[in-house]
Design a protein around this motif. Structure first.
Motif, PDB file in Angstrom:
ATOM      1  N   UNK A 315       0.947  -1.045   0.039  1.00 21.52           N
ATOM      2  CA  UNK A 315      -0.069   0.050  -0.088  1.00 21.52           C
ATOM      3  C   UNK A 315       0.767   1.151  -0.027  1.00 21.52           C
ATOM      4  N   UNK A 316       0.616   2.401  -0.889  1.00 23.10           N
ATOM      5  CA  UNK A 316       1.563   3.249  -1.211  1.00 23.10           C
ATOM      6  C   UNK A 316       1.184   4.431  -0.126  1.00 23.10           C
ATOM      7  N   UNK A 317       2.505   5.180   0.098  1.00 27.24           N
ATOM      8  CA  UNK A 317       2.265   6.244   0.926  1.00 27.24           C
ATOM      9  C   UNK A 317       1.874   7.297  -0.143  1.00 27.24           C
ATOM     10  N   UNK A 318       1.131   8.325   0.660  1.00 28.59           N
ATOM     11  CA  UNK A 318       0.549   9.577  -0.263  1.00 28.59           C
ATOM     12  C   UNK A 318       1.562  10.725   0.170  1.00 28.59           C
ATOM     13  N   UNK A 319       1.578  11.641  -0.907  1.00 31.94           N
ATOM     14  CA  UNK A 319       2.417  12.825  -0.367  1.00 31.94           C
ATOM     15  C   UNK A 319       1.935  13.258   1.098  1.00 31.94           C
ATOM     16  N   UNK A 320       2.974  13.665   1.964  1.00 35.24           N
ATOM     17  CA  UNK A 320       2.894  13.939   3.337  1.00 35.24           C
ATOM     18  C   UNK A 320       2.185  12.832   4.297  1.00 35.24           C
ATOM     19  N   UNK A 321       2.381  11.479   3.830  1.00 35.55           N
ATOM     20  CA  UNK A 321       1.504  10.515   4.607  1.00 35.55           C
ATOM     21  C   UNK A 321       2.487  10.099   5.805  1.00 35.55           C
ATOM     22  N   UNK A 322       3.959  10.777   5.718  1.00 36.94           N
ATOM     23  CA  UNK A 322       4.873  10.391   6.930  1.00 36.94           C
ATOM     24  C   UNK A 322       4.527  11.339   8.037  1.00 36.94           C
ATOM     25  N   UNK A 323       4.757  11.010   9.165  1.00 40.34           N
ATOM     26  CA  UNK A 323       4.705  11.766  10.586  1.00 40.34           C
ATOM     27  C   UNK A 323       3.355  12.505  10.449  1.00 40.34           C
ATOM     28  N   UNK A 324       2.255  11.764  10.446  1.00 36.07           N
ATOM     29  CA  UNK A 324       0.854  11.971  10.864  1.00 36.07           C
ATOM     30  C   UNK A 324       0.339  10.932  11.638  1.00 36.07           C
ATOM     31  N   UNK A 325      -0.714  11.276  12.408  1.00 38.54           N
ATOM     32  CA  UNK A 325      -1.354  10.202  13.064  1.00 38.54           C
ATOM     33  C   UNK A 325      -2.432   9.421  12.529  1.00 38.54           C
ATOM     34  N   UNK A 326      -2.350   9.301  11.066  1.00 39.89           N
ATOM     35  CA  UNK A 326      -3.367   8.437  10.337  1.00 39.89           C
ATOM     36  C   UNK A 326      -2.661   8.202   9.021  1.00 39.89           C
ATOM     37  N   UNK A 327      -1.441   7.520   9.068  1.00 42.58           N
ATOM     38  CA  UNK A 327      -1.105   7.441   7.690  1.00 42.58           C
ATOM     39  C   UNK A 327      -1.363   6.026   6.987  1.00 42.58           C
ATOM     40  N   UNK A 328      -1.464   5.969   5.928  1.00 43.01           N
ATOM     41  CA  UNK A 328      -1.654   4.489   5.389  1.00 43.01           C
ATOM     42  C   UNK A 328      -3.085   4.337   5.779  1.00 43.01           C
ATOM     43  N   UNK A 329      -3.096   2.914   6.343  1.00 44.11           N
ATOM     44  CA  UNK A 329      -4.352   2.233   7.000  1.00 44.11           C
ATOM     45  C   UNK A 329      -4.105   2.526   8.481  1.00 44.11           C
ATOM     46  N   UNK A 330      -3.263   3.185   9.157  1.00 37.15           N
ATOM     47  CA  UNK A 330      -2.814   3.203  10.425  1.00 37.15           C
ATOM     48  C   UNK A 330      -3.883   4.418  11.165  1.00 37.15           C
ATOM     49  N   UNK A 570      -2.927  16.025   5.174  1.00 36.19           N
ATOM     50  CA  UNK A 570      -1.517  15.397   5.438  1.00 36.19           C
ATOM     51  C   UNK A 570      -0.471  16.350   6.260  1.00 36.19           C
ATOM     52  N   UNK A 571       0.670  16.362   6.374  1.00 37.34           N
ATOM     53  CA  UNK A 571       1.564  17.137   6.945  1.00 37.34           C
ATOM     54  C   UNK A 571       2.222  17.706   5.939  1.00 37.34           C
ATOM     55  N   UNK A 572       2.528  19.145   5.914  1.00 38.12           N
ATOM     56  CA  UNK A 572       3.209  19.884   4.676  1.00 38.12           C
ATOM     57  C   UNK A 572       2.572  21.213   4.665  1.00 38.12           C
ATOM     58  N   UNK A 573       2.674  21.825   3.626  1.00 41.45           N
ATOM     59  CA  UNK A 573       2.245  23.255   3.380  1.00 41.45           C
ATOM     60  C   UNK A 573       1.139  23.233   2.502  1.00 41.45           C
ATOM     61  N   UNK A 574       0.169  24.010   3.193  1.00 41.95           N
ATOM     62  CA  UNK A 574      -1.352  24.416   2.420  1.00 41.95           C
ATOM     63  C   UNK A 574      -1.355  25.858   2.086  1.00 41.95           C
ATOM     64  N   UNK A 575      -1.728  26.077   0.829  1.00 43.49           N
ATOM     65  CA  UNK A 575      -2.086  27.373   0.231  1.00 43.49           C
ATOM     66  C   UNK A 575      -3.607  27.554   0.027  1.00 43.49           C
ATOM     67  N   UNK A 576      -4.117  28.312   1.089  1.00 45.45           N
ATOM     68  CA  UNK A 576      -5.761  28.773   0.877  1.00 45.45           C
ATOM     69  C   UNK A 576      -5.976  29.825   0.187  1.00 45.45           C
ATOM     70  N   UNK A 577      -6.639  29.757  -1.090  1.00 48.15           N
ATOM     71  CA  UNK A 577      -6.901  30.887  -1.845  1.00 48.15           C
ATOM     72  C   UNK A 577      -8.297  31.299  -1.938  1.00 48.15           C
ATOM     73  N   UNK A 578      -8.520  32.563  -1.891  1.00 48.83           N
ATOM     74  CA  UNK A 578     -10.120  33.277  -1.777  1.00 48.83           C
ATOM     75  C   UNK A 578     -10.253  34.211  -2.606  1.00 48.83           C
ATOM     76  N   UNK A 579     -11.172  34.260  -3.412  1.00 52.57           N
ATOM     77  CA  UNK A 579     -11.587  35.292  -4.187  1.00 52.57           C
ATOM     78  C   UNK A 579     -12.851  36.085  -3.540  1.00 52.57           C
TER      79      UNK A 579
END
Length: 706
Positions: A315-330, A570-579
């Motif tokens: 089962x593959x990891x998704x981007x940012x799937x390391x070091x979160x409290x619900x990675x993969x099926x965990x 996931x863990x990482x950087x998020x960019x929220x854009x609003x018009x």
């Protein structure tokens, strides 16, 4: 790029296997190492069971992290809510047997499956429970989170040694698409050749077959002239001389015999073609799902077609799937959301595509398919909406060669906590695979020191095997495929606020996903301070504001809110854009009724309670913004962006998804006292016509975690 991926061992004098493999572009099959292949050792025992040796090959689907039995193959509809969860059971093709409603496609092919509901390791640790499932033996070493040369061999390594492929002996056991990692650089025991030696490691290929430009490093010989290829081989042999002197004393009977086969494999058009997944029709690729995992399953089918004996698909990891409290099926947090938004859609689509595809091609009768994880999840849902590690009982599925299809074997108790009958061990699973491949489970084999070992301590699960289906008359399956659409990477739904779903109260939680708003105008005058969805033939937006025929009094602490829970954060950087813009009758009204009294904020936050009410939140990032004034009827929008990194503050700790993450736009009254708006005031509104959320995964040690 798709390339060999090495286990974290180092070779002599500080030269890594990866460095040597890169020389001359020949980096695929470990050509520099002796012991790539070996003639199989024959068992001294012969079985007369007609199921013995029914399988020519195996596709082993590893659901890393531990799938929850309640939300997959073993729902408990009569248990209390904190055990059964929010989902309903559905009838499968097996009469009287239910799956979770999140597996409607799998329910429709249940007549081709055998489901085991009583597997147990009694071990709640990822590494050691996985070790037992992958090797058939409990872990006895000092640290199962680390690969060591004394580990018991992965069962696929024993298949490679004892039952190599007749058609493709140089590539008997393949592992896709990456080594098993628990978190960042933690690579657990049980996935290598162990004490047999590294020549019996599975051949690992790392990459993303969903990438339209992927290729196998060193395998593409197109355009390489024979002289250039011979020069590469000559250079390669110079490096082999160093390994030759070290390895020959220990494995002289291995090196020369199989070096030529490995080179033949490199130049094999059949093998190169198997990796060219781009040649599959779009309809087939779409059926598996355009995800890394779905396309790995399709690649596994292509590998067994050319003769690979065993293909292991992680089962593959998704981007940012390391070091979160619900990675993969965990799924320690947000179990229901994870299985609904990501895990079950991926599995339900990809797994059923594999079974149907094998069946239609006539390969299912000779291919054993196993879908299994290292353990299950706790019967009781925790405070973060998750389920924790649970080894006392869990479920898995088998199909194909030698399996008496259309049955459920064993049972768990009424809460899904412990076996109720027919307990199965990890050794029983490996013994069953060996038996169906034609390897006697009582076989004894020797390690590199000449010591004998028993292949497995388990027994084949004979109740799963047979020439005839266990099912005589299939039932009509239930469930709704539309309920579980194909997996989407979108973090938000209805980003253009087009009214695909109505605005919902903040008190309804987050299921189904969509926009929540407060206050809503239901039962209130049209002039009230509220959030409204404005949809016309030529435009659509959400308006947070007030004004109209009746007078309005707005309290000092009034807040209007538009929010949506993120799908699969996931863990990482998020960019929220609003018009957004602010509409009013004129600029004076804008200044006197809006600019002097209100501020606009963009927020990323974590829910503060299990009800997922966005008015109760832990803010993680915020940005105050000033939308441009725009006359009513002719909105002119400005664009605003909030960028925030969501990561654990403590090195090595998991980032907490907690009770869920969300974004919101707030219109907050900041002036003291009440604001009295006279009757007949033209509407004054913060208008939003688009909200987007983009994600970039976190970076660890210079590598993007995917």
């Amino acid at each position: 790029m798709f390339s060999i991926h090495d286990t974290p061992h180092a070779l002599c004098d500080g030269i890594s296997r990866r460095e040597v493999l890169r020389i001359g572009g020949l980096s695929t099959f470990g050509l520099t190492l002796p012991g790539l292949l070996q003639a199989k050792e024959q068992s001294s025992l012969v079985t007369d069971d007609p199921m013995f040796g029914r399988a020519k090959n195996v596709i082993y689907v590893w659901l890393q992290g531990g799938p929850p039995q309640h939300e997959t193959f073993d729902p408990k509809p009569h248990a209390p809510l904190e055990i059964r969860g929010p989902f309903q059971p559905i009838q499968t093709r097996i009469p009287g047997e239910n799956f979770c409603e999140l597996l409607p496609r799998t329910a429709r092919i249940a007549h081709k499956l055998a489901i085991v509901r009583s597997l147990a390791t009694d071990n709640n640790i990822h590494s050691s429970s996985a070790y037992e499932v992958l090797t058939g033996y409990p872990y006895r070493g000092p640290n199962a989170r680390t690969i060591t040369p004394t580990d018991w061999p992965y069962f696929g390594s024993l298949v490679k040694k004892l039952k190599p492929s007749e058609r493709l002996p140089a590539l008997s056991t393949v592992w896709l698409p990456d080594i098993m990692r628990l978190n960042e650089n933690v690579t657990p025991a049980g996935q290598t050749g162990g004490f047999l030696g590294r020549q019996w490691d599975p051949d690992r290929f790392k990459g993303d077959p969903n990438d339209p430009n992927f290729e196998i490093e060193g395998m593409n010989l197109t355009g390489i002239e024979p002289l250039r290829l011979n020069q590469r081989i000559s250079l390669l042999k110079q490096f082999e001389q160093r390994f030759d002197t070290i390895e020959r004393d220990r494995a002289a009977d291995v090196y020369d015999t199989f070096q030529g086969q490995a080179l033949d494999l490199l130049t094999s058009a059949r093998v190169r073609e198997a990796f060219r997944i781009q040649n599959e029709p779009d309809k087939v690729r779409d059926r598996y799902g355009r995800t890394k995992w779905g396309q790995c399953l399709l690649l596994a089918r292509r590998m067994v077609e050319v003769g690979v004996r065993l293909v292991h698909v992680n089962w593959t990891r998704e981007p940012g799937d390391s070091a979160v409290d619900n990675p993969m099926w965990d799924t320690h947090a947000q179990n229901a959301d994870r299985v609904e938004d990501v895990l079950c859609p991926m599995f339900d689509v990809g797994f059923t595509a594999l079974i149907d595809d094998l069946d239609q091609r006539g390969l299912l009768d000779e291919t054993l398919v196993v879908a299994i994880g290292e353990f299950g999840r706790t019967p009781k849902i925790n405070r973060s909406g998750g389920r924790d590690h649970w080894g006392p009982v869990f479920s898995f599925a088998m199909a194909g060669a030698g399996i008496s299809e259309g049955q459920v074997y064993g049972a768990s108790d009424k809460t899904g906590g412990y076996p109720a009958r027919d307990r199965v061990s990890g050794g029983d699973v490996t013994a069953t695979i060996f038996h169906l491949l034609g390897i006697d489970h009582t076989t004894r084999f020797k390690d590199t020191e000449g010591r004998e070992h028993s292949l497995t301590g388990g027994q084949p699960i004979y109740g799963l095997m047979g020439n005839e289906p266990a099912l005589k008359k299939p039932a009509i399956p239930g469930g709704n495929i539309a309920r579980v659409p194909m997996y989407s990477t979108d973090l938000l739904l209805d980003k253009d606020l087009a009214g695909e779903m109505p605005l919902m109260p903040v008190t309804t939680g987050s299921r189904p996903k969509g926009w929540r708003a407060a206050p809503l105008p239901e039962g209130k005058p049209e002039s009230a301070f509220a959030v409204r969805h404005i949809v016309s033939d030529d435009a659509h937006h959400v308006a947070l504001g007030f004004g109209g025929e009746t007078a309005v009094t707005i309290p000092a602490d009034a807040t209007a809110l538009l929010a949506q829970e993120m799908r699969n954060p996931r863990a990482g950087s998020f960019q929220m854009t609003v018009r957004a813009c602010v509409t009013a009758a004129n600029e004076q009204a804008y200044q006197e009724l809006f600019a002097n009294h209100f501020r606009c904020r963009m927020v990323m936050f974590r829910f503060a309670d299990g009800d997922k009410n966005p008015t109760k939140r832990q803010e993680l990032g915020t940005l105050e913004f000033q939308p441009p004034f725009s006359p009513s009827g002719a909105p002119r929008y400005g664009s605003f962006e909030l960028t925030h990194r969501l990561d654990s503050p403590a090195p090595g700790a998991n980032f907490s998804i907690g009770r869920g993450l969300a974004i919101a736009v707030l219109l907050e009254k900041t002036s003291p006292g009440e604001l009295n708006v006279p009757a007949g005031t033209p509407p004054v509104s913060l208008c939003i016509d688009h909200i987007d959320l983009r994600f970039d995964s976190r970076v660890i040690n210079g590598d993007v975690q995917v």
